[in-house]
Design an enzyme around this catalytic site. Sequence first.
Site, PDB file in Angstrom:
ATOM      1  N   ASP A  56       0.869  -1.173   0.000  1.00 23.87           N
ATOM      2  CA  ASP A  56       0.000   0.000   0.000  1.00 23.87           C
ATOM      3  C   ASP A  56       0.907   1.224   0.000  1.00 23.87           C
ATOM      4  OD1 ASP A  56      -1.707   2.098   0.432  1.00 23.87           O
ATOM      5  OD2 ASP A  56      -2.698   1.228   2.185  1.00 23.87           O
ATOM      6  N   TYR A 146      -6.860  16.662  -5.367  1.00 19.28           N
ATOM      7  CA  TYR A 146      -6.305  15.822  -6.435  1.00 19.28           C
ATOM      8  C   TYR A 146      -5.563  16.661  -7.469  1.00 19.28           C
ATOM      9  CZ  TYR A 146      -6.010  12.824 -10.510  1.00 19.28           C
ATOM     10  OH  TYR A 146      -5.538  12.129 -11.599  1.00 19.28           O
TER      11      TYR A 146
END
Length: 217
Positions: A56, A146
């Site tokens: 991850d 983002y």
Amino acid sequence: MNIALVTGASSGLGEEFCHSLDAKGLDCIWMVARRAEALERVADSLKTPTKIIIADLSTKEGVGKVIDELNEGSPSIRYLINNAGFGLFGSSWEIPRQKTEEMISLNVTALVSITSACIPHMSSGSKIIEICSESAYVPLKDLAVYSSTKAFVRHYCDALREELKDTGITVTEVSPGWIRTDFIDICVNDKDVPKKVFNHTVSREDVVCDAMRVADK
């Protein structure tokens, strides 16, 4: 051993990059993602030998695992594809703080850390492909965090290219618009996003084809 390292390799753009790299005559493709079963499915579809790394990359432990593998294996990296990343629609203050921090960690910190760890294993002719976004050039309402992470990637690519210009290692920034992958489903989540937002999506095959063509030039 000549290898390619692909992050976010279990689906979408990352999977397509693996298929493109399958024709490059590499000794091995190192594939990084969280989902073991999905990585194994992609690996089974390739002719090139693969190394699966379950990690991850939004966590320090995940990034550290990849870096440890690099230091132990000391491969010659011919291609680095930094593809792992995600976005979430919503007002920046409404997105859960944990998700915001994961987004920044994955889209920015992991990308820089893995790139920096890979460069010592590269030589003239090696290629770095960083997946950025059209939103790096136009900050987007409801994708504020983002698009900001991708603005970072854009500037990082420009500066890194200058730092590496005498080494023969190239840096390609790939900044597409919306791509027809599960990224859109993750990004939308449960938000009521108008369908017209995705009217002009492009295929992952076209994006990868263009990215590899430009990088190889």
